[in-house]
Design an enzyme around this catalytic site. Structure first.
Site, PDB file in Angstrom:
ATOM      1  CB  CYS A  43      -0.935  -0.025   1.211  1.00  0.00           C
ATOM      2  SG  CYS A  43      -1.867   1.490   1.376  1.00  0.00           S
ATOM      3  CB  CYS A  48      -3.301   2.542  -1.476  1.00  0.00           C
ATOM      4  SG  CYS A  48      -3.473   0.841  -0.989  1.00  0.00           S
ATOM      5  CE  LYS A  51      -4.877   4.246  -6.018  1.00  0.00           C
ATOM      6  NZ  LYS A  51      -5.381   2.907  -5.796  1.00  0.00           N
ATOM      7  CE1 TYR A 178     -11.012  -1.990  -6.036  1.00  0.00           C
ATOM      8  CE2 TYR A 178     -11.038  -4.314  -6.628  1.00  0.00           C
ATOM      9  CZ  TYR A 178     -11.523  -3.260  -5.875  1.00  0.00           C
ATOM     10  OH  TYR A 178     -12.527  -3.477  -4.972  1.00  0.00           O
ATOM     11  CD  GLU A 182      -7.249   2.191  -8.474  1.00  0.00           C
ATOM     12  OE1 GLU A 182      -8.136   2.302  -7.625  1.00  0.00           O
ATOM     13  OE2 GLU A 182      -6.099   1.826  -8.175  1.00  0.00           O
ATOM     14  CG  HIS A 437     -28.668  23.258  -2.880  1.00  0.00           C
ATOM     15  ND1 HIS A 437     -28.753  22.400  -3.957  1.00  0.00           N
ATOM     16  CD2 HIS A 437     -28.816  24.513  -3.368  1.00  0.00           C
ATOM     17  CE1 HIS A 437     -28.965  23.117  -5.051  1.00  0.00           C
ATOM     18  NE2 HIS A 437     -28.990  24.393  -4.736  1.00  0.00           N
ATOM     19  CD  GLU A 442     -28.150  19.163  -3.594  1.00  0.00           C
ATOM     20  OE1 GLU A 442     -29.099  19.557  -2.907  1.00  0.00           O
ATOM     21  OE2 GLU A 442     -27.514  19.905  -4.380  1.00  0.00           O
TER      22      GLU A 442
END
Ligand code: NDP
Length: 448
Positions: A43, A48, A51, A178, A182, A437, A442
């Site tokens: 990672c 991760c 990346k 994945y 990516e 908002h 939302e």
């Protein structure tokens, strides 16, 4: 005299191993860790973290393009791959140092060499030294799996992609999971021509179909080419150093980099598991019980090497639960329900809970709510790309069973919403929540 050199010996200083070592030490255990590569594991070192930094770096292309709509003129715009690459790699160095300090601060001894199992309470270091421990934790992670074809030695994996000397003009990526999606997004945004080659016509298997279709449509619009049902059969090196990639029976395509992203295999080869009576499973994984205990009473395993749920936060929880169970005050299991996940494609996908198909199989009577919208920032910048959010609801109880999103910032939005799914909140609870908002988030409380 202590019976063993250590209370705990951890093999592998990645996310799961480091967490387990630190927590076990904080419970008073005498702990050592062996790591053959760099402290931090996949990672931090080659996954991760670097990346995500490349995703951020490449995303400037879109922001800079859109800037003119907001009145900005950016003159002399250019991109320098070595600058991004080296800054990212320096950040990896910083994190490795931080992980090393964590071990030092908890008096966890670390050995920078390969360790293998030599018996139920014994590990052997590459230097030949044998060390005994009351418990051994295997946290060796996984490694890219390479399919076999002529010229595979010319290809790279996610291990090497962070170190490229220059930005490739043409990238062919094998796989559509994945890592493929990516890096397709990163290289496409940075200006490379990207071709994704896969053995099936499914991208991101396991994610909601509507989201996958949307990603396919948007990325094709951005210029990514897909070649389905044709895994690479051969890669030939050309005189100029580039490659000719043969995808199945289709015409060959030229490439400067060929990235293989066809899954990862548990790191168990040559680990000496047989010396402790541990047999691996069909994918080479270490089978464990719900407390991460292997077939051997004194040996546990966490993270990708167990092939349960190959996600960093899950490995961390498994390592933590193991340390609490064995060295703390009670048994702790990891709850694998409602684990959120994301693909940092461009745009990103995020999901938690059941997909529509899974929910239909399990609950039968479900309701689906969806919002297919053009984010305000896309509208303003005259981008036609639309976001898609989906709620999967149990019709019997009104409980939200799953949330699936594709659109800008969807992983950031989903983390909060995942708490609601895990807490068992209902569609009525979402409806009763006032919208924030203007935001994309939302949409989650406005689906009727
Ligand atoms: P994935 O399992 O995600 O995808 C593998 C891809 O390769 C699929 O498209 C699959 O095709 C194809 N494939 C599998 N085996 C072969 C084969 N023998 N020959 C040809 N094609 C094949 O793997 P990745 O390598 O992308 O990622 C590995 C793991 O790393 C992920 O499973 C995930 O756990 C983790 N990861 C997580 C990230 C995140 O959380 N954001 C980011 C990056 C990695 P098909 O679907 O048609 O079978």
């Amino acid at each position: 005299m202590a019976e063993y050199d250590y209370d705990l010996f951890v093999i592998g200083a990645g996310s799961g191993g480091v967490r387990a070592a630190r927590i076990a030490a904080s419970h008073g255990a005498k702990v050592a860790v062996a790591e053959e590569h760099r402290i931090g594991g996949t990672c931090v070192i080659r996954g991760c973290v670097p990346k995500k930094l490349l995703v951020y770096g490449s995303h400037f292309a879109e922001e800079l393009q859109d800037a003119s709509h907001y009145g900005w003129t950016v003159e002399g715009m250019s991109f320098d791959w070595p600058t991004l690459r080296d800054t990212v790699l320096r950040d990896v160095d910083r994190l490795e140092a931080a992980y090393t300090s964590t071990l030092d601060n908890h008096d966890v001894e670390h050995f920078h060499e390969r360790a293998t199992i030599a018996g139920p309470h014994s590990v052997k270091l590459a230097s030949g030294r044998e060390i005994s421990a009351e418990y051994i934790l295997i946290a060796t992670g996984a490694w890219p799996a390479l399919p076999q074809f002529d010229g595979v030695e010319h290809c790279i994996t996610s291990n090497e992609v962070f170190h490229l000397a220059e930005l490739p003009r043409r990238v062919v990526i094998q796989g559509a999971g994945y890592i493929a999606m990516e890096f397709a997004g990163i290289f496409n945004a940075l200006g490379s021509h990207v071709t994704v080659v896969n053995r099936s016509d499914v991208i991101l298997r396991g994610y909601d179909e509507a989201l996958r279709d949307r990603l396919l449509q948007i990325t094709m619009g951005r210029g990514i080419e897909y070649k389905f049902h044709c895994p690479i059969t051969k890669v030939e090196k050309q005189e100029d150093g580039s490659f000719l990639v043969h995808p199945g029976k289709l015409d060959p395509c030229p490439a400067d980099v060929v990235l293989i992203a066809t899954g990862r295999s548990p790191n168990t080869s040559g680990l000496g598991l047989e010396s402790a009576g541990i047999a691996t499973g069909p994918a080479g994984e270490i089978p464990v019980d719900e407390y991460s205990k292997t077939a051997c009473e004194s040996i546990y395993a966490v993270g990708d090497v167990t092939d349960r749920m190959a996600l960093t936060p899950v490995a961390i929880r498994e390592g933590h639960a193991f340390a609490d169970t064995v060295f703390g005050e009670g048994s702790r299991k990891v709850d694998y329900d409602c684990v959120p996940s994301a693909v940092f494609s461009q745009p990103p996908i995020a999901a938690v809970g059941l997909t529509e198909g899974q929910a239909r199989n399990r609950y039968g009577n479900i309701r689906i709510y969806s919002s297919d919208f053009r984010p305000m920032k896309n509208l303003f910048a005259q981008r036609h790309e639309r976001g898609l959010y989906k709620l999967v609801v149990d019709a019997g109880t009104d409980r939200i069973l799953g949330i699936h999103m594709i659109g800008p910032e969807s992983p950031e939005i989903l983390q909060g919403a995942a708490i609601a799914v895990r807490a068992g909140l209902t569609k009525a609870d979402f409806d009763a929540t006032v919208a924030l908002h203007p935001s994309m988030a939302e949409e989650l409380v406005l689906m009727r």
